[in-house]
Write a protein that holds these residues in place. Structure first.
Motif, PDB file in Angstrom:
ATOM      1  N   MET A 170       0.842  -1.178   0.000  1.00 54.76           N
ATOM      2  CA  MET A 170       0.000   0.000   0.000  1.00 54.76           C
ATOM      3  C   MET A 170       0.888   1.241   0.000  1.00 54.76           C
ATOM      4  O   MET A 170       1.778   1.381   0.833  1.00 54.76           O
ATOM      5  N   ALA A 171       0.623   2.136  -0.921  1.00 54.15           N
ATOM      6  CA  ALA A 171       1.435   3.338  -1.079  1.00 54.15           C
ATOM      7  C   ALA A 171       1.386   4.233   0.158  1.00 54.15           C
ATOM      8  O   ALA A 171       2.396   4.825   0.540  1.00 54.15           O
ATOM      9  N   LEU A 172       0.246   4.324   0.797  1.00 57.05           N
ATOM     10  CA  LEU A 172       0.120   5.160   1.980  1.00 57.05           C
ATOM     11  C   LEU A 172       1.031   4.649   3.083  1.00 57.05           C
ATOM     12  O   LEU A 172       1.752   5.417   3.725  1.00 57.05           O
TER      13      LEU A 172
ATOM     14  N   LEU B 253       4.198   6.692   4.745  1.00 57.41           N
ATOM     15  CA  LEU B 253       4.294   6.979   6.172  1.00 57.41           C
ATOM     16  C   LEU B 253       5.576   6.421   6.769  1.00 57.41           C
ATOM     17  O   LEU B 253       6.252   7.085   7.557  1.00 57.41           O
ATOM     18  N   ILE B 254       5.926   5.194   6.385  1.00 59.92           N
ATOM     19  CA  ILE B 254       7.143   4.564   6.905  1.00 59.92           C
ATOM     20  C   ILE B 254       8.382   5.351   6.475  1.00 59.92           C
ATOM     21  O   ILE B 254       9.261   5.643   7.299  1.00 59.92           O
ATOM     22  N   LEU B 255       8.449   5.677   5.198  1.00 56.83           N
ATOM     23  CA  LEU B 255       9.607   6.420   4.696  1.00 56.83           C
ATOM     24  C   LEU B 255       9.733   7.785   5.371  1.00 56.83           C
ATOM     25  O   LEU B 255      10.835   8.217   5.721  1.00 56.83           O
ATOM     26  N   ALA B 256       8.626   8.456   5.570  1.00 59.00           N
ATOM     27  CA  ALA B 256       8.651   9.754   6.237  1.00 59.00           C
ATOM     28  C   ALA B 256       9.159   9.609   7.669  1.00 59.00           C
ATOM     29  O   ALA B 256      10.015  10.393   8.115  1.00 59.00           O
ATOM     30  N   ALA B 257       8.657   8.613   8.383  1.00 60.43           N
ATOM     31  CA  ALA B 257       9.084   8.397   9.769  1.00 60.43           C
ATOM     32  C   ALA B 257      10.564   8.039   9.838  1.00 60.43           C
ATOM     33  O   ALA B 257      11.299   8.559  10.683  1.00 60.43           O
TER      34      ALA B 257
ATOM     35  N   GLY C 186      12.834  11.046   9.395  1.00 61.69           N
ATOM     36  CA  GLY C 186      12.694  12.123  10.358  1.00 61.69           C
ATOM     37  C   GLY C 186      11.776  13.253   9.919  1.00 61.69           C
ATOM     38  O   GLY C 186      11.840  14.352  10.467  1.00 61.69           O
ATOM     39  N   VAL C 187      10.923  12.982   8.950  1.00 55.11           N
ATOM     40  CA  VAL C 187       9.958  13.997   8.501  1.00 55.11           C
ATOM     41  C   VAL C 187       8.910  14.160   9.594  1.00 55.11           C
ATOM     42  O   VAL C 187       8.388  13.176  10.115  1.00 55.11           O
ATOM     43  N   SER C 188       8.612  15.383   9.954  1.00 54.03           N
ATOM     44  CA  SER C 188       7.612  15.592  11.000  1.00 54.03           C
ATOM     45  C   SER C 188       6.246  15.954  10.430  1.00 54.03           C
ATOM     46  O   SER C 188       5.226  15.669  11.035  1.00 54.03           O
TER      47      SER C 188
ATOM     48  N   ALA D 152      -0.838   3.945  13.785  1.00 54.13           N
ATOM     49  CA  ALA D 152       0.323   3.949  14.686  1.00 54.13           C
ATOM     50  C   ALA D 152       1.507   4.665  14.032  1.00 54.13           C
ATOM     51  O   ALA D 152       2.185   5.477  14.676  1.00 54.13           O
ATOM     52  N   ILE D 153       1.744   4.379  12.765  1.00 58.24           N
ATOM     53  CA  ILE D 153       2.836   5.044  12.055  1.00 58.24           C
ATOM     54  C   ILE D 153       2.528   6.532  11.938  1.00 58.24           C
ATOM     55  O   ILE D 153       3.390   7.386  12.165  1.00 58.24           O
ATOM     56  N   LYS D 154       1.282   6.847  11.601  1.00 55.50           N
ATOM     57  CA  LYS D 154       0.860   8.249  11.462  1.00 55.50           C
ATOM     58  C   LYS D 154       1.090   9.010  12.765  1.00 55.50           C
ATOM     59  O   LYS D 154       1.529  10.160  12.751  1.00 55.50           O
ATOM     60  N   SER D 155       0.831   8.370  13.895  1.00 58.21           N
ATOM     61  CA  SER D 155       0.963   9.050  15.185  1.00 58.21           C
ATOM     62  C   SER D 155       2.412   9.373  15.534  1.00 58.21           C
ATOM     63  O   SER D 155       2.670  10.205  16.398  1.00 58.21           O
ATOM     64  N   SER D 156       3.356   8.720  14.853  1.00 57.23           N
ATOM     65  CA  SER D 156       4.762   9.014  15.117  1.00 57.23           C
ATOM     66  C   SER D 156       5.210  10.299  14.422  1.00 57.23           C
ATOM     67  O   SER D 156       6.298  10.806  14.695  1.00 57.23           O
ATOM     68  N   LEU D 157       4.386  10.821  13.543  1.00 57.10           N
ATOM     69  CA  LEU D 157       4.686  12.071  12.850  1.00 57.10           C
ATOM     70  C   LEU D 157       3.907  13.216  13.516  1.00 57.10           C
ATOM     71  O   LEU D 157       2.836  12.998  14.075  1.00 57.10           O
TER      72      LEU D 157
END
Length: 80
Positions: free
Chosen positions: A1-3, A7-11, A14-16, A51-56
């Protein structure tokens, strides 16, 4: 899934703050808590995404109609 990958790559990098554009209004609404899942088999996937989203710090999901997003539509169908 692209989303999920986005999200994983951003986390990992260090993308906030992240702005995600997609043509699935339903997925956007699930992620923003506007719709509930009807298929409970998808709940673990949604939980992982949230969960991944909440890390950003901030994730904004924007809806784009498929007709205006041809390249992504073709890529999603294996036309790459």
């Amino acid at each position: 899934m692209a989303l999920k990958l986005s999200l994983i790559l951003a986390a990992e990098r260090g993308v906030s703050r992240l702005q995600v554009f997609g043509d699935s209004l339903l997925v956007r609404n699930w992620m923003n808590g506007r719709n509930q899942l009807e298929n409970l088999l998808l709940q673990p996937v949604l939980d992982e995404l949230l969960a991944i989203k909440s890390s950003l710090t901030e994730v904004t999901l924007k809806h784009i109609y498929r007709e205006r997003n041809r390249l992504a539509d073709e890529l999603s169908k294996g036309g790459f």
